[in-house]
Every structure is written in C-alpha cells, then in structure tokens.
Scaffold this motif. Structure first.
Motif, PDB file in Angstrom:
ATOM      1  N   LEU A  20       2.930   7.106   1.917  1.00 20.05           N
ATOM      2  CA  LEU A  20       2.176   7.476   3.282  1.00 20.05           C
ATOM      3  C   LEU A  20       1.403   6.402   3.587  1.00 20.05           C
ATOM      4  O   LEU A  20       1.255   6.189   4.758  1.00 20.05           O
ATOM      5  N   PHE A  21       0.642   5.753   2.762  1.00 23.84           N
ATOM      6  CA  PHE A  21      -0.283   4.710   3.245  1.00 23.84           C
ATOM      7  C   PHE A  21       0.263   3.325   3.249  1.00 23.84           C
ATOM      8  O   PHE A  21       0.141   2.520   3.881  1.00 23.84           O
ATOM      9  N   ILE A  22       0.862   2.983   1.857  1.00 24.35           N
ATOM     10  CA  ILE A  22       1.197   1.512   1.552  1.00 24.35           C
ATOM     11  C   ILE A  22       2.363   1.178   2.389  1.00 24.35           C
ATOM     12  O   ILE A  22       2.481  -0.068   3.296  1.00 24.35           O
ATOM     13  N   LYS A  23       3.363   1.960   2.695  1.00 22.55           N
ATOM     14  CA  LYS A  23       4.626   1.801   3.407  1.00 22.55           C
ATOM     15  C   LYS A  23       4.165   1.118   4.726  1.00 22.55           C
ATOM     16  O   LYS A  23       4.321   0.098   5.134  1.00 22.55           O
ATOM     17  N   PRO A  24       3.266   1.921   5.575  1.00 21.52           N
ATOM     18  CA  PRO A  24       2.965   1.306   6.946  1.00 21.52           C
ATOM     19  C   PRO A  24       2.172   0.037   7.115  1.00 21.52           C
ATOM     20  O   PRO A  24       2.342  -0.636   7.855  1.00 21.52           O
ATOM     21  N   ILE A  25       1.661  -0.185   5.967  1.00 19.27           N
ATOM     22  CA  ILE A  25       0.675  -1.036   5.751  1.00 19.27           C
ATOM     23  C   ILE A  25       1.266  -2.521   5.478  1.00 19.27           C
ATOM     24  O   ILE A  25       1.411  -3.507   6.434  1.00 19.27           O
ATOM     25  N   THR A  26       2.211  -2.339   4.412  1.00 22.27           N
ATOM     26  CA  THR A  26       3.485  -3.552   4.058  1.00 22.27           C
ATOM     27  C   THR A  26       4.218  -3.772   5.492  1.00 22.27           C
ATOM     28  O   THR A  26       4.618  -4.953   5.534  1.00 22.27           O
ATOM     29  N   GLU A  27       4.521  -2.851   6.149  1.00 18.49           N
ATOM     30  CA  GLU A  27       5.335  -3.057   7.348  1.00 18.49           C
ATOM     31  C   GLU A  27       4.576  -3.526   8.597  1.00 18.49           C
ATOM     32  O   GLU A  27       5.277  -3.933   9.572  1.00 18.49           O
ATOM     33  N   GLY A  28       3.326  -3.601   8.296  1.00 14.75           N
ATOM     34  CA  GLY A  28       2.260  -4.458   9.294  1.00 14.75           C
ATOM     35  C   GLY A  28       2.234  -3.455  10.731  1.00 14.75           C
ATOM     36  O   GLY A  28       1.702  -3.710  11.643  1.00 14.75           O
ATOM     37  N   LYS A  29       2.384  -2.142  10.315  1.00 10.11           N
ATOM     38  CA  LYS A  29       2.128  -1.034  11.186  1.00 10.11           C
ATOM     39  C   LYS A  29       0.438  -0.272  11.096  1.00 10.11           C
ATOM     40  O   LYS A  29       0.401   0.325  12.048  1.00 10.11           O
ATOM     41  N   TRP A  30       0.010  -0.795  10.095  1.00  6.67           N
ATOM     42  CA  TRP A  30      -1.127  -0.115   9.799  1.00  6.67           C
ATOM     43  C   TRP A  30      -2.291  -1.289   9.644  1.00  6.67           C
ATOM     44  O   TRP A  30      -2.399  -1.829   8.576  1.00  6.67           O
ATOM     45  N   LEU A  31      -3.462  -1.160  10.415  1.00 11.37           N
ATOM     46  CA  LEU A  31      -4.607  -1.878  10.344  1.00 11.37           C
ATOM     47  C   LEU A  31      -5.658  -1.007   9.832  1.00 11.37           C
ATOM     48  O   LEU A  31      -5.960  -0.095  10.510  1.00 11.37           O
ATOM     49  N   GLY A  32      -6.342  -1.481   8.753  1.00  7.19           N
ATOM     50  CA  GLY A  32      -7.591  -0.758   8.225  1.00  7.19           C
ATOM     51  C   GLY A  32      -8.931  -1.204   8.520  1.00  7.19           C
ATOM     52  O   GLY A  32      -9.200  -2.374   8.883  1.00  7.19           O
ATOM     53  N   SER A  33      -9.809  -0.545   8.468  1.00  6.73           N
ATOM     54  CA  SER A  33     -11.259  -0.875   8.581  1.00  6.73           C
ATOM     55  C   SER A  33     -12.250  -0.483   7.413  1.00  6.73           C
ATOM     56  O   SER A  33     -11.829   0.590   6.763  1.00  6.73           O
TER      57      SER A  33
END
Ligand SMILES: Cc1cc2nc3c(=O)[nH]c(=O)nc-3n(C[C@H](O)[C@H](O)[C@H](O)COP(=O)(O)OP(=O)(O)OC[C@H]3O[C@@H](n4cnc5c(N)ncnc54)[C@H](O)[C@@H]3O)c2cc1C
Length: 322
Positions: A20-33
C-alpha cells in the motif's frame, strides 16, 4: 523531509502496508511530509502533546502540527501522536495520513523570510479518521524508532542542504568579483585582498563541512539495514541506550549545528562581497542568505543540539531519558 521519514516507514511496515505505502513511494508517485513539531513544544521534538483515540474500527487523530514541509504538494504525512490522551509524552503511535483525507486542513499561506518554495505552514488533523492499516508498527518501539531512524538521515540531510545553499552563495560571490572592475584604478574585485581573505575563509568552512559530511555519510550507509535487523529480531528497544551512546549520534548532531552555522556565516560574507548588488531582492546571494537562516531554527534547533551535546559530554541524561 521526504527522505528522512522513509527509514521509519520501511522498517515498520507489514506485508500489507508494504504494498500500500512502499510501492507508490519507490515508484516515485508518493511524496511525504514529516509532521512532528507542535506549537506547544516547538523544537522539543521528544514531547508530543496531540493524541489519537480508537473508536470501533478506526483511529481518530486530533493534532495541530506547526510546520509541515511540502504540504500542498505531498501525498501523505507521517504523523506521530500520543497513543491516547493520557499516554506519556513520548508513548507514541505513528500514522500515515493521506493528504486527500478530508479531515486534514492546511492552515494559511506559506509566507516566510526564506525557503519560500517549501510550503511549510501548519496542518490541523481535526478529528481525522484513519483506518487501522495506517498505523505503523507497535507503540512500544515508536519513539526509539523515530529517534534512531528519522534523526540520523534528517541531521545529515539538513547538513547537506545548508552546505548546498552556502556553496551556491560562494559560487555567486566568486563570479561577481571576477567580473567586477573598479574603473578608477582598473582593479578587479578579485584583486582586493580583503575579498581574497573572505573567499579563503569561506572555502575553508565549506571544505571542512563537506569532508565531514562525506565521512559521516559513509558511516551511516548500512545503518538502516542494521535498524531493520534489530527490529525484526525484537532487539530494538534493548539496543536503544547502546545506540544513543554511539558517538555517531553526537557527530551527526555536531555536523547539523556546524553546517547550519557555517551556512549563515558564508552567505553573510557572500552578501558582503557582492556589496549593494547582493543586497537587492532576487539576487542569488540575497536569496541564499534568507534561506540559510532557517537551518539553525529547524528542530532540534542548534541551541537545543548544543545543550544535548553538552549534557552527553558531562554525563547528564537526555530530557527523554528522565
Ligand atoms: C522552514 C521550516 C520548515 C519546517 N518544516 C518542518 C517539518 O516539515 N516538520 C516538522 O515537524 N517541523 C518543521 N519545522 C519546525 C522546526 O523543526 C522547529 O521545530 C520549529 O521551527 C521550532 O519550534 P518553534 O517555532 O515553536 O520554536 P521554539 O521551540 O519555541 O524555539 C524558540 C527558541 O528557543 C530555543 N529553545 C527552546 N527550547 C530550548 C531548550 N530546551 N534549550 C535551548 N534552547 C531552547 C530554540 O533554540 C529557539 O531558538 C520547520 C520549521 C521551519 C522554519
């Protein structure tokens, strides 16, 4: 900020959360604060006031976070809050809250002295409902993990940012004096001995900080893997004191303070070298000077870091150990 929260997330996620969370981050689709600091405690990041409650099959977060870099263009917030209203100040639950959640409210417009593109204004998580899948890890390990996973990369990351700001101002100052000609005696700006001395001083500071950053980055490499192994083997809590005693943590605190102070000093000299031109709004050194000022304030502030380092040297406990 985005990079500093990734080790925490990657250490704590279970298999379902990984997808749910790691996949979009590693794909560069999710930026976090990172949503840590609160108005009531500011840079004393070890003391959270806000909390979450559990209601049937959801958590309700009530939290006002005073600065959250990248809001407005992020996809999620990492939000540590107290486990409950009555929990201790560092007995924490760590949540991922999607920025599309309708209970997340960005307060006002970011209008700061520098770092004007960062969108770091307050965020209110008001009766913010999140499903249990958004809770990361267990509460027992949350605080030590935040200390051990966010802090090292954050401190080193911050040091590199402020080194970059100082380097940019330095380059602009060098370029300025190389072009400047004083027509009364046909002297180049770079020929002025005072300018040469400033440039020498700035170069020494930049090199010293850069070399230390590279050295620490090498040491830090692999640290997250080590954390992950400790967590998986249920040894994290037991290892906390040992790791905090590690000279690496003190060195990271030292470089954060040194890099931020250096950045203010170097950008200040760059403005001086460029004279009135450097004082004009929009000039590179003017912008760098304003941007550099934030580093020493960024929590844990340089003042707090110095106190913590002093405590360690003199054998006093950290505030969260009392
Ligand atoms: C541009 C910017 C971006 C930021 N982005 C984020 C973010 O993404 N996420 C996030 O969580 N936070 C963020 N922050 C907040 C930041 O990390 C600090 O926590 C915050 O700026 C300091 O809190 P405060 O303003 O309440 O100041 P205070 O904590 O009130 O500090 C005011 C002054 O008092 C000093 N002080 C306070 N307590 C002590 C003490 N015990 N010992 C010595 N000196 C002390 C401080 O050093 C400082 O000089 C950001 C801040 C800025 C400026």
């Amino acid at each position: 900020m985005h990079y500093s929260i990734l080790p925490t997330i990657s250490t704590l996620v279970n298999e379902k959360q990984e997808k749910l969370f790691i996949k979009p981050i590693t794909e560069g689709k999710w930026l976090g604060s990172a949503s840590m600091s609160e108005p009531g405690t500011g840079s004393r990041l070890w003391h959270m006031i806000s909390y979450a409650t559990k209601n049937n099959n959801e958590y309700i977060i009530n939290s006002f976070k005073s600065f959250c870099t990248s809001n407005n263009f992020n996809n999620f917030y990492l939000v540590p809050v107290r486990v409950s209203k009555d929990a201790k100040s560092n007995e924490l639950s760590i949540f991922i809250v999607e920025s599309t959640n309708k209970d997340v409210h960005i307060i006002g417009k970011w209008d700061a002295m520098g770092l004007r593109g960062t969108s770091s204004n307050p965020v209110h998580f008001k009766d913010c409902k999140v499903p249990p899948i958004n809770l990361l890890g267990d509460t027992e390990n949350a605080f030590p993990l935040l200390l051990m996973s966010v802090l090292p990369i954050y401190l080193l990351g911050l040091s590199t940012v402020y080194l970059g700001i100082a380097q940019k101002a330095f380059d602009a100052a060098v370029s300025h004096v190389e072009k400047k000609i004083y027509v009364n005696n046909n002297e180049k700006g770079s020929e002025i001995e005072t300018v040469q001395r400033y440039i020498g001083e700035m170069q020494i500071k930049l090199s010293t900080i850069r070399n230390t950053i590279y050295k620490l980055a090498k040491t830090l490499n692999g640290f997250n893997l080590y954390l992950d192994q400790l967590y998986q083997a249920n040894l994290l809590k037991k290892s906390l004191n040992k790791i905090q005693d590690d000279s690496l943590f003190i060195e990271l605190a030292e470089i954060k303070v040194a890099a931020c102070e250096m950045s203010i000093e170097v950008t200040n000299k760059a403005v001086q070298i460029c004279g009135g031109t450097g004082y004009i709004r929009g000039h590179v050194v003017e912008q760098c000077y304003r941007d550099a000022r934030a580093g020493s304030i960024m929590g844990p502030s340089d003042d707090i870091m110095k106190v913590l380092i002093g405590k360690k040297v003199l054998g006093y406990p950290f505030p969260w150990e009392i």
